[in-house]
Design an enzyme around this catalytic site. Structure first.
Site, PDB file in Angstrom:
ATOM      1  N   GLU A  62      27.827 115.054  96.245  1.00 33.94           N
ATOM      2  CA  GLU A  62      27.937 116.002  95.386  1.00 33.94           C
ATOM      3  C   GLU A  62      28.582 117.190  95.936  1.00 33.94           C
ATOM      4  O   GLU A  62      28.676 117.705  97.017  1.00 33.94           O
ATOM      5  CB  GLU A  62      26.360 116.668  95.059  1.00 33.94           C
ATOM      6  CG  GLU A  62      26.330 117.948  94.204  1.00 33.94           C
ATOM      7  CD  GLU A  62      27.206 117.816  92.951  1.00 33.94           C
ATOM      8  OE1 GLU A  62      26.703 116.933  92.175  1.00 33.94           O
ATOM      9  OE2 GLU A  62      28.165 118.639  92.712  1.00 33.94           O
ATOM     10  N   ARG A  64      29.228 120.344  94.590  1.00 39.46           N
ATOM     11  CA  ARG A  64      28.639 121.881  94.533  1.00 39.46           C
ATOM     12  C   ARG A  64      27.845 122.198  95.805  1.00 39.46           C
ATOM     13  O   ARG A  64      27.456 121.180  96.421  1.00 39.46           O
ATOM     14  CB  ARG A  64      27.592 121.716  93.442  1.00 39.46           C
ATOM     15  CG  ARG A  64      27.939 122.425  92.083  1.00 39.46           C
ATOM     16  CD  ARG A  64      26.826 122.331  91.160  1.00 39.46           C
ATOM     17  NE  ARG A  64      27.344 121.695  89.911  1.00 39.46           N
ATOM     18  CZ  ARG A  64      27.987 122.449  88.897  1.00 39.46           C
ATOM     19  NH1 ARG A  64      28.033 123.661  88.913  1.00 39.46           N
ATOM     20  NH2 ARG A  64      28.381 121.740  87.766  1.00 39.46           N
ATOM     21  N   LEU A  67      22.133 120.891  94.407  1.00 38.05           N
ATOM     22  CA  LEU A  67      22.188 119.777  93.637  1.00 38.05           C
ATOM     23  C   LEU A  67      21.667 120.021  92.252  1.00 38.05           C
ATOM     24  O   LEU A  67      21.348 120.996  92.023  1.00 38.05           O
ATOM     25  CB  LEU A  67      21.076 118.842  94.358  1.00 38.05           C
ATOM     26  CG  LEU A  67      21.393 118.406  95.781  1.00 38.05           C
ATOM     27  CD1 LEU A  67      20.197 117.779  96.341  1.00 38.05           C
ATOM     28  CD2 LEU A  67      22.611 117.400  95.657  1.00 38.05           C
ATOM     29  N   THR A  70      25.296 120.166  86.220  1.00 34.90           N
ATOM     30  CA  THR A  70      25.427 121.246  85.182  1.00 34.90           C
ATOM     31  C   THR A  70      24.107 121.698  84.734  1.00 34.90           C
ATOM     32  O   THR A  70      23.939 122.705  84.649  1.00 34.90           O
ATOM     33  CB  THR A  70      26.385 120.646  84.062  1.00 34.90           C
ATOM     34  OG1 THR A  70      27.652 120.116  84.577  1.00 34.90           O
ATOM     35  CG2 THR A  70      26.374 121.794  82.927  1.00 34.90           C
ATOM     36  N   MET A 345      26.150 114.321  75.054  1.00 38.16           N
ATOM     37  CA  MET A 345      25.944 114.723  76.274  1.00 38.16           C
ATOM     38  C   MET A 345      24.606 115.529  76.657  1.00 38.16           C
ATOM     39  O   MET A 345      24.495 116.722  76.094  1.00 38.16           O
ATOM     40  CB  MET A 345      27.186 115.712  76.432  1.00 38.16           C
ATOM     41  CG  MET A 345      28.456 114.837  76.635  1.00 38.16           C
ATOM     42  SD  MET A 345      29.790 116.053  76.914  1.00 38.16           S
ATOM     43  CE  MET A 345      31.212 114.863  77.088  1.00 38.16           C
ATOM     44  N   ALA A 347      20.863 115.845  79.078  1.00 36.63           N
ATOM     45  CA  ALA A 347      20.450 115.620  80.327  1.00 36.63           C
ATOM     46  C   ALA A 347      19.325 114.876  80.398  1.00 36.63           C
ATOM     47  O   ALA A 347      19.463 113.759  81.259  1.00 36.63           O
ATOM     48  CB  ALA A 347      19.896 116.867  80.794  1.00 36.63           C
ATOM     49  N   HIS A 471      -5.936 119.524  64.549  1.00 36.37           N
ATOM     50  CA  HIS A 471      -5.568 120.583  63.702  1.00 36.37           C
ATOM     51  C   HIS A 471      -6.403 121.905  64.550  1.00 36.37           C
ATOM     52  O   HIS A 471      -7.231 121.748  65.005  1.00 36.37           O
ATOM     53  CB  HIS A 471      -6.665 120.475  62.420  1.00 36.37           C
ATOM     54  CG  HIS A 471      -6.747 121.613  61.746  1.00 36.37           C
ATOM     55  ND1 HIS A 471      -5.719 121.908  60.631  1.00 36.37           N
ATOM     56  CD2 HIS A 471      -7.663 122.511  61.512  1.00 36.37           C
ATOM     57  CE1 HIS A 471      -6.203 122.851  60.086  1.00 36.37           C
ATOM     58  NE2 HIS A 471      -7.273 123.407  60.377  1.00 36.37           N
TER      59      HIS A 471
HETATM   60  C1  LIG Z   1      24.885 125.895  78.789  1.00 33.36           C
HETATM   61  C2  LIG Z   1      24.552 124.514  78.669  1.00 33.36           C
HETATM   62  C3  LIG Z   1      23.363 124.348  78.063  1.00 33.36           C
HETATM   63  C4  LIG Z   1      22.795 122.887  77.947  1.00 33.36           C
HETATM   64  N1  LIG Z   1      21.342 122.714  77.622  1.00 33.36           N
HETATM   65  C5  LIG Z   1      21.110 121.574  77.563  1.00 33.36           C
HETATM   66  C6  LIG Z   1      19.816 121.279  77.172  1.00 33.36           C
HETATM   67  O1  LIG Z   1      19.121 122.192  76.988  1.00 33.36           O
HETATM   68  N2  LIG Z   1      19.298 120.030  77.167  1.00 33.36           N
HETATM   69  C7  LIG Z   1      20.156 118.968  77.431  1.00 33.36           C
HETATM   70  O2  LIG Z   1      19.705 117.867  77.485  1.00 33.36           O
HETATM   71  N3  LIG Z   1      21.198 119.278  77.766  1.00 33.36           N
HETATM   72  C8  LIG Z   1      21.956 120.376  77.940  1.00 33.36           C
HETATM   73  N4  LIG Z   1      23.000 120.601  78.307  1.00 33.36           N
HETATM   74  C9  LIG Z   1      23.984 119.511  78.814  1.00 33.36           C
HETATM   75  C10 LIG Z   1      23.624 118.936  80.106  1.00 33.36           C
HETATM   76  O3  LIG Z   1      23.703 119.858  81.116  1.00 33.36           O
HETATM   77  C11 LIG Z   1      24.505 117.526  80.412  1.00 33.36           C
HETATM   78  O4  LIG Z   1      24.210 116.710  79.483  1.00 33.36           O
HETATM   79  C12 LIG Z   1      23.786 116.942  81.950  1.00 33.36           C
HETATM   80  O5  LIG Z   1      24.067 117.752  82.790  1.00 33.36           O
HETATM   81  C13 LIG Z   1      24.747 115.868  82.067  1.00 33.36           C
HETATM   82  O6  LIG Z   1      24.250 115.285  83.219  1.00 33.36           O
HETATM   83  P1  LIG Z   1      25.155 114.344  84.204  1.00 33.36           P
HETATM   84  O7  LIG Z   1      24.374 113.885  85.251  1.00 33.36           O
HETATM   85  O8  LIG Z   1      26.021 113.175  83.343  1.00 33.36           O
HETATM   86  O9  LIG Z   1      26.507 115.551  84.484  1.00 33.36           O
HETATM   87  P2  LIG Z   1      26.510 116.722  85.242  1.00 33.36           P
HETATM   88  O10 LIG Z   1      24.935 117.614  85.380  1.00 33.36           O
HETATM   89  O11 LIG Z   1      27.605 117.620  84.547  1.00 33.36           O
HETATM   90  O12 LIG Z   1      26.531 116.599  86.746  1.00 33.36           O
HETATM   91  C14 LIG Z   1      27.583 116.095  87.453  1.00 33.36           C
HETATM   92  C15 LIG Z   1      27.811 116.452  88.935  1.00 33.36           C
HETATM   93  O13 LIG Z   1      28.920 115.728  89.527  1.00 33.36           O
HETATM   94  C16 LIG Z   1      29.519 116.560  90.299  1.00 33.36           C
HETATM   95  N5  LIG Z   1      30.841 115.892  90.502  1.00 33.36           N
HETATM   96  C17 LIG Z   1      31.578 115.676  89.655  1.00 33.36           C
HETATM   97  N6  LIG Z   1      32.920 115.214  90.128  1.00 33.36           N
HETATM   98  C18 LIG Z   1      32.572 114.964  91.501  1.00 33.36           C
HETATM   99  C19 LIG Z   1      33.231 114.220  92.460  1.00 33.36           C
HETATM  100  N7  LIG Z   1      34.517 113.750  92.392  1.00 33.36           N
HETATM  101  N8  LIG Z   1      32.633 114.271  93.659  1.00 33.36           N
HETATM  102  C20 LIG Z   1      31.558 114.952  93.922  1.00 33.36           C
HETATM  103  N9  LIG Z   1      30.675 115.246  92.851  1.00 33.36           N
HETATM  104  C21 LIG Z   1      31.327 115.480  91.707  1.00 33.36           C
HETATM  105  C22 LIG Z   1      29.674 117.803  89.528  1.00 33.36           C
HETATM  106  O14 LIG Z   1      29.703 118.934  90.675  1.00 33.36           O
HETATM  107  C23 LIG Z   1      28.131 117.888  89.051  1.00 33.36           C
HETATM  108  O15 LIG Z   1      27.420 118.616  89.754  1.00 33.36           O
HETATM  109  C24 LIG Z   1      23.562 121.807  78.627  1.00 33.36           C
HETATM  110  C25 LIG Z   1      24.770 122.130  78.998  1.00 33.36           C
HETATM  111  C26 LIG Z   1      25.292 123.393  79.099  1.00 33.36           C
HETATM  112  C27 LIG Z   1      26.784 123.642  79.453  1.00 33.36           C
END
Ligand SMILES: Cc1cc2nc3c(=O)[nH]c(=O)nc-3n(C[C@H](O)[C@H](O)[C@H](O)COP(=O)(O)OP(=O)(O)OC[C@H]3O[C@@H](n4cnc5c(N)ncnc54)[C@H](O)[C@@H]3O)c2cc1C
Length: 492
Positions: A62, A64, A67, A70, A345, A347, A471
């Protein structure tokens, strides 16, 4: 171990920290894993924890500082913290507390404290993942990962090898041509979580989930909010009736919603930002002045800088990594999950894929039913859906029966005075099997769980109608909508 696996140990060897006989041992001990997961978002961190729980030697890369990806850092969690806080503020300021006999004095906004609450939630949860990594013996490799071959990556100048890789690098904000994000006056979702004062006028470009949620936050705190949407309705992809109802309710709350409108340029020179818009189909341009413009037109997969070509992985036209039912990319030993792959997309979709891929890597059967992924918009009222919309089912040639039940006829909603919205169930006319459930209601996000579970079990509308619901609860509206599929609701 082939010769290409020697980068990190060679670095140590060259620097004199290793003598040659040490090389193999150091490599196996430190840099060689059963699984390396790239990205510690909800997809990646869950995959890593599950893989470690199943006995695999696991690392997670990671870049960032914290941990959780997004979701925990700049997505789901901080946005929900502000949605909750702003809802409390609006309720106290303009809500119905007095009608309930709750008198409050002058209500004031302490934005700094609100942000502190958001940061506390983020800190607690991201720290929690770090704890879980330690507890489950997942090694956190800090830095940016890039492939150096099919079975090797580089992280901050050190080489690591693994039998299997899981790419879970997630997504980032899609930029809007002609509009440059400065995170002060022209912001993306991350900037919108951190504004240090309430803007007079915020224009949200994009009437999707994130724009409407963050627009709701700042509207509740006092901003005038205009939403500019290219399509003829907000909330693309959701059920047609739900979209119409949402549009009506948001307008009633004070949102100015301009559909079928496109933004061509933003000029940030003077005191205000001048946003140039025109009809989506072309026509005369118009200027909208704003204090802050939030660009939220979607998200795109994170693949830049991964050197995927070195692993032999190609992207599809949308820039995503295509995978099969078992999350396999075309390259043996390399898997991908979450936002970087096609599909919603979300979580929880990423999390479930994380569990499934880890179970597959451990020799078990890992499955995600992509037909049953709920989605929630955390506005007020909330909007939630699972399965097919009526339009999608009909477009597939399925004959459907639809049951609807308005929240105004639900006793709990009526008592609580949160009567906006309805429940809609779409069922197969031939088999009665539930194909989709669509809800607008104050607690739709909580209600949708039961619908997802029913669909996962292959329920018919009759199964739901004959399930005893407590209810008085908002969930009784789901039972009544199920009864309405066959024309027999009790309370309307
Ligand atoms: C404002 C906002 C609100 C949201 N609200 C919701 C919600 O309420 N409910 C919901 O289900 N979804 C929500 N989402 C969407 C949700 O955040 C994403 O669908 C989810 O985080 C995707 O998970 P992921 O594990 O695929 O990727 P991510 O959470 O994007 O994590 C990927 C990680 O990989 C790391 N990374 C990338 N490339 C590299 C690399 N080459 N080397 C090392 N590290 C790397 C990044 O730094 C990141 O930390 C929201 C998104 C936003 C922006």
């Amino acid at each position: 171990m082939d010769a290409t696996g020697c980068f990190g140990r060679v670095a140590l060897y060259v620097s004199g920290q290793l003598s040659s006989p040490d090389i193999e041992e150091a490599d196996v001990a430190d840099n060689d894993f059963d699984v390396i997961v790239i990205g510690a978002g909800p997809g990646g961190y869950v995959a890593a924890i599950r893989a470690a729980q199943l006995g695999l030697k696991t690392a997670c890369v990671e870049s960032r500082e914290t941990l959780g990806g997004t979701c925990l850092n700049v997505g789901c969690i901080p946005s929900k913290a502000l949605l909750h806080a702003s809802e409390l503020f609006e309720e106290a300021n303009h809500g119905t507390l007095a009608k309930w006999g709750v008198k409050v004095g002058k209500v004031e906004l302490d934005l700094e404290a609100m942000h502190a609450g958001r940061l506390e939630a983020v800190k607690g949860l991201t720290g929690g993942i770090e704890f879980l990594f330690k507890k489950n013996k997942v090694t956190w490799l800090k830095g940016h990962a890039k492939f150096t071959g099919k079975d090797s990556i580089d992280v901050a100048g050190t080489a690591y090898m693994a039998k299997n890789f899981v790419i879970a690098t997630g997504s980032s904000v899609t930029p809007l041509p002609g509009v440059t994000i400065d995170q002060k006056r022209i912001i993306d979702s991350t900037g919108a979580l951190e504004l240090d004062k309430v803007p007079g006028h915020m224009v949200v470009v994009g009437g999707g989930v994130i724009g409407l949620e963050l627009g709701s936050v700042w509207r509740r705190l006092g901003a005038k909010v205009t939403v500019v949407e290219f399509l003829d309705q907000i909330l693309p992809g959701m059920d047609g009736e739900v979209r119409k109802e949402a549009n009506k309710l948001f307008k009633k709350q004070g949102f100015d919603i301009r559909t079928s409108t496109k933004v061509t340029k933003a000029e940030a020179g003077g005191e205000n930002i001048k946003l140039i818009v025109e009809p989506a189909k072309g026509g005369d341009a118009e200027t909208i002045e704003a204090d802050v413009v939030l660009v939220s037109i979607g998200r795109r997969p994170n693949t830049e800088g991964l050197d995927l070509d070195k692993a032999g992985i190609a992207l599809n036209k949308q820039g995503q990594i295509e995978v099969d039912h078992d999350f396999r990319t075309g390259v043996a030993g390399i898997y991908a999950i979450g936002d970087v792959t096609p599909g919603p997309m979300l979580a929880h979709k990423a999390e479930d894929e994380g569990i499934a891929v880890a179970e597959i890597l451990a020799g078990q059967i890992g499955i995600v039913n992509h037909e049953v992924i709920p989605s929630v918009v955390y506005t007020y009222p909330e909007i939630a859906a699972v399965g097919k919309t009526e339009e999608e089912a009909k477009a597939e040639g399925v004959e459907v029966k639809v049951g609807k039940f308005p929240m105004i006829a639900n006793s709990r909603a009526k008592t609580n005075r949160d009567t906006d919205g309805f429940v809609k169930i779409v069922a197969d006319a031939r088999t009665d099997r539930v194909l989709g459930v669509h809800i607008i209601a104050s607690v739709a996000g909580t209600m949708i769980g039961q619908a997802a579970q029913a669909m996962e079990f292959g329920a018919t509308s009759e199964d739901i109608a004959y399930t005893c619901h407590a209810h008085p609860t908002h969930s009784e509206a789901i039972k009544e909508a199920a009864m309405a599929v066959n024309g027999k609701p009790i309370h309307i």
